[in-house]
Design a protein around this motif. Structure first.
Motif, PDB file in Angstrom:
ATOM      1  N   SER B  77     -67.033 -86.955  18.022  1.00 27.91           N
ATOM      2  CA  SER B  77     -68.332 -86.369  17.752  1.00 27.91           C
ATOM      3  C   SER B  77     -68.150 -84.883  17.454  1.00 27.91           C
ATOM      4  CB  SER B  77     -69.244 -86.566  18.963  1.00 27.91           C
ATOM      5  OG  SER B  77     -68.706 -85.824  20.061  1.00 27.91           O
ATOM      6  N   GLU B  78     -69.189 -84.320  16.921  1.00 30.91           N
ATOM      7  CA  GLU B  78     -69.115 -82.894  16.580  1.00 30.91           C
ATOM      8  C   GLU B  78     -68.926 -82.063  17.829  1.00 30.91           C
ATOM      9  OE1 GLU B  78     -72.377 -81.580  14.249  1.00 30.91           O
ATOM     10  OE2 GLU B  78     -71.871 -79.457  14.442  1.00 30.91           O
ATOM     11  N   GLU B  79     -69.562 -82.513  18.905  1.00 34.93           N
ATOM     12  CA  GLU B  79     -69.440 -81.773  20.154  1.00 34.93           C
ATOM     13  C   GLU B  79     -68.002 -81.802  20.643  1.00 34.93           C
ATOM     14  OE1 GLU B  79     -72.179 -82.972  23.168  1.00 34.93           O
ATOM     15  OE2 GLU B  79     -71.000 -82.063  24.763  1.00 34.93           O
ATOM     16  N   THR B  80     -67.342 -82.940  20.496  1.00 36.29           N
ATOM     17  CA  THR B  80     -65.952 -83.051  20.935  1.00 36.29           C
ATOM     18  C   THR B  80     -65.066 -82.151  20.096  1.00 36.29           C
ATOM     19  OG1 THR B  80     -66.404 -85.325  21.554  1.00 36.29           O
ATOM     20  CG2 THR B  80     -64.101 -84.664  21.422  1.00 36.29           C
ATOM     21  N   GLN B  81     -65.345 -82.121  18.806  1.00 37.36           N
ATOM     22  CA  GLN B  81     -64.550 -81.259  17.931  1.00 37.36           C
ATOM     23  C   GLN B  81     -64.711 -79.795  18.305  1.00 37.36           C
ATOM     24  OE1 GLN B  81     -65.305 -81.899  13.786  1.00 37.36           O
ATOM     25  NE2 GLN B  81     -65.124 -84.134  13.954  1.00 37.36           N
ATOM     26  N   ARG B  84     -62.791 -79.079  21.430  1.00 34.17           N
ATOM     27  CA  ARG B  84     -61.354 -79.022  21.188  1.00 34.17           C
ATOM     28  C   ARG B  84     -60.974 -77.711  20.506  1.00 34.17           C
ATOM     29  NH1 ARG B  84     -59.246 -80.493  16.793  1.00 34.17           N
ATOM     30  NH2 ARG B  84     -60.954 -81.924  16.271  1.00 34.17           N
ATOM     31  N   ARG B  85     -61.788 -77.282  19.507  1.00 35.20           N
ATOM     32  CA  ARG B  85     -61.500 -76.017  18.834  1.00 35.20           C
ATOM     33  C   ARG B  85     -61.589 -74.863  19.820  1.00 35.20           C
ATOM     34  NH1 ARG B  85     -64.276 -78.186  14.147  1.00 35.20           N
ATOM     35  NH2 ARG B  85     -66.246 -77.293  14.849  1.00 35.20           N
ATOM     36  N   TRP B  86     -62.582 -74.936  20.732  1.00 35.67           N
ATOM     37  CA  TRP B  86     -62.741 -73.864  21.729  1.00 35.67           C
ATOM     38  C   TRP B  86     -61.531 -73.817  22.645  1.00 35.67           C
ATOM     39  CZ3 TRP B  86     -64.807 -69.519  22.951  1.00 35.67           C
ATOM     40  CH2 TRP B  86     -64.925 -69.110  24.289  1.00 35.67           C
ATOM     41  N   GLU B  87     -61.022 -74.960  23.078  1.00 39.73           N
ATOM     42  CA  GLU B  87     -59.870 -74.973  23.969  1.00 39.73           C
ATOM     43  C   GLU B  87     -58.628 -74.473  23.245  1.00 39.73           C
ATOM     44  OE1 GLU B  87     -59.777 -78.966  25.314  1.00 39.73           O
ATOM     45  OE2 GLU B  87     -61.452 -78.720  26.702  1.00 39.73           O
ATOM     46  N   GLU B  88     -58.481 -74.823  21.989  1.00 36.40           N
ATOM     47  CA  GLU B  88     -57.353 -74.299  21.213  1.00 36.40           C
ATOM     48  C   GLU B  88     -57.458 -72.783  21.096  1.00 36.40           C
ATOM     49  OE1 GLU B  88     -57.651 -76.352  17.552  1.00 36.40           O
ATOM     50  OE2 GLU B  88     -56.888 -78.254  18.351  1.00 36.40           O
ATOM     51  N   PHE B  89     -58.670 -72.307  20.867  1.00 29.92           N
ATOM     52  CA  PHE B  89     -58.868 -70.852  20.786  1.00 29.92           C
ATOM     53  C   PHE B  89     -58.496 -70.181  22.104  1.00 29.92           C
ATOM     54  CE2 PHE B  89     -60.610 -66.832  19.763  1.00 29.92           C
ATOM     55  CZ  PHE B  89     -61.375 -66.421  20.828  1.00 29.92           C
ATOM     56  N   LEU B  90     -58.882 -70.786  23.217  1.00 34.03           N
ATOM     57  CA  LEU B  90     -58.538 -70.208  24.519  1.00 34.03           C
ATOM     58  C   LEU B  90     -57.025 -70.186  24.712  1.00 34.03           C
ATOM     59  CD1 LEU B  90     -61.189 -71.660  27.013  1.00 34.03           C
ATOM     60  CD2 LEU B  90     -61.077 -69.372  26.049  1.00 34.03           C
ATOM     61  N   GLY B  91     -56.369 -71.224  24.251  1.00 31.31           N
ATOM     62  CA  GLY B  91     -54.922 -71.258  24.389  1.00 31.31           C
ATOM     63  C   GLY B  91     -54.252 -70.146  23.604  1.00 31.31           C
ATOM     64  N   ARG B  92     -54.705 -69.935  22.367  1.00 28.24           N
ATOM     65  CA  ARG B  92     -54.121 -68.854  21.568  1.00 28.24           C
ATOM     66  C   ARG B  92     -54.442 -67.504  22.200  1.00 28.24           C
ATOM     67  NH1 ARG B  92     -56.174 -72.144  17.490  1.00 28.24           N
ATOM     68  NH2 ARG B  92     -58.006 -70.819  17.235  1.00 28.24           N
ATOM     69  N   SER B  93     -55.658 -67.379  22.711  1.00 22.97           N
ATOM     70  CA  SER B  93     -56.053 -66.118  23.347  1.00 22.97           C
ATOM     71  C   SER B  93     -55.193 -65.845  24.571  1.00 22.97           C
ATOM     72  CB  SER B  93     -57.533 -66.190  23.727  1.00 22.97           C
ATOM     73  OG  SER B  93     -57.931 -65.014  24.385  1.00 22.97           O
TER      74      SER B  93
END
Lengths: 146, 272
Positions: B77-81, B84-93
């Motif tokens: 779902s869009e919410e899941t996407q 996931r993008r937010w968690e990837e962003f946190l990881g890079r941060s």
């Protein structure tokens, strides 16, 4: 021979209080505060050259005193704690050229002194020794949605 | 504000009573003019992700990975996407913050230690890691698609923001303290108007807590006691700041210039 009864109205009979009353200030609460400050400075803290006078501009009683003989003279403004004050009043006292002590007198006769000076006075630095503690790397900040 | 104000006014807008800084260049210009402080919020960082993949090889790999993942998974779902993008962003941060924290720690050790002690401390940093709980996280304060008012480079009102907020003389105090070389930030956390620093706020502690009052404004003695006690506890001086009326005849103090600002410093007397 019996002991004399303690005089309940000893403040009213005190010569300094009578002198303050004679200066023509209408605010009796401020006169009382000034007297308590006078007694504290002279009898408790043993400050020198403590005198009282009337500030005609403010219609208040001010005190002048020195902590020690050759030290700076302070102008003391005694006020009951429940009263208010303006910055103009503070400037008027500071215009006398001496640093100022604002003495707030509570209803239980507790006195609190604050030092007021003209201009920007840098505070005293923290007292050492200092240790090189590991700094906090980051603080988690949360910005609340508007 | 004159020259400094002009620099501040260009490129910043006003949104619901708060100055809006739109870009890093504007933020840098604002900081260089001496206005420092914490940002109150930010635009969603989702739009910035597209630029990060070009900065490093690692990110290039990530962008490649992202490119593969960009093909929508029909079952997500869009919410899941978004999650996931937010968690990837946190990881890079987290990785970036860890690198910066390590460099910062090395600089601190290098400036304070030398010789064998320095070598020993630097070698112990090989196991340095930034815990997730210490990571800075910025949560966007506006949602995508919010229609913001266009930023106008021209002020519609002739009065500085301090006057519009009915803080008489506040802007004048700000100008005067800036002219004297001080850095100012908001004093909200101490219940005053400004915190006054002798230099960059990130490098010095504030010396003064500035309270802007008019000369005739009635101040409760109890409030003054609270402020002075607080300032004493945090090793600062409470500064009463009042602008004087223009024209020399009504100058309240012989030492106060007409149309200027008078300052009175309040400190705890230590007379217990």
């Amino acid at each position: 021979m019996t002991e004399s009864q303690p005089v309940e109205n000893w403040i009213l009979l005190h010569p300094v209080f009578r002198e303050m009353k004679s200066l023509g200030v209408d605010d009796s609460a401020q006169i009382h505060a000034a007297f308590l400050a006078y007694m504290d400075l002279t009898e408790v803290r043993h400050w020198k050259e403590v005198s009282c006078f009337k500030c005609s501009m403010l219609q208040m009683i001010l005190l002048e005193a020195k902590e020690k003989e050759e030290e700076t003279t302070y102008t003391v403004l005694p006020l009951p704690l429940r009263q208010s004050i303006t910055h103009k009043t503070i400037r008027c006292v500071l215009d006398r050229g001496f640093p100022m002590l604002l003495c707030a007198v509570a209803s239980d006769s507790t006195l609190v002194y604050q030092k007021i000076s003209d201009g920007l006075v840098t505070p005293e630095p923290p007292v050492g020794p200092f240790q090189d503690t590991e700094r906090r790397q980051h603080r988690k900040r949360r910005h609340h949605p508007q | 504000m004159s020259e400094e104000g002009a620099g501040l006014r260009e490129g910043t807008g006003l949104e619901q009573g708060a100055e809006l800084v739109w870009s890093v260049q504007e933020l840098r210009a604002v900081r260089q003019s001496g206005l420092v402080g914490a940002l109150g919020g930010g635009v969603s960082a989702v739009e910035e992700e597209s630029g990060e993949g070009e900065e490093s090889g690692e990110r290039g790999e990530e962008s490649g990975e992202r490119g593969e993942e960009l093909e929508p998974k029909e079952e997500e779902s869009e919410e899941t996407q978004q999650r996931r993008r937010w968690e990837e962003f946190l990881g890079r941060s987290l990785e970036q913050q860890q690198r910066l924290a390590l460099e910062d720690r090395k600089c601190a050790l290098t400036s304070s230690l030398s010789g064998p002690a320095l070598a020993s401390s630097l070698s112990s940093l090989s196991s340095f890691s930034l815990p997730v709980s210490s990571m800075s996280v910025q949560i966007s304060t506006c949602r995508e698609g919010l229609a913001l008012r266009p930023i106008s480079s021209q002020q519609t009102s002739p009065k500085p923001i301090g006057e519009r907020l009915q803080c008489r003389g506040r802007s004048q105090v700000f100008r005067d303290l800036r002219r004297r070389g001080f850095y100012l930030t908001s004093g909200g956390k101490f219940g005053v108007d400004f915190l006054v620093y002798p230099g960059d706020a990130l490098r010095f502690h504030a010396h003064f807590m500035a309270l802007c009052v008019s000369l005739d404004e009635s101040l409760s003695l109890e409030d003054i006691l609270c402020w002075v006690r607080l300032s004493s506890n945090v090793k600062k001086t409470l500064l009463l700041c009042s602008s004087t009326p223009p024209g020399g005849a009504l100058s309240v103090s012989s030492s106060a210039p007409a149309g200027g600002v008078v300052y009175s410093s309040l400190q705890w007397s230590n007379m217990s």
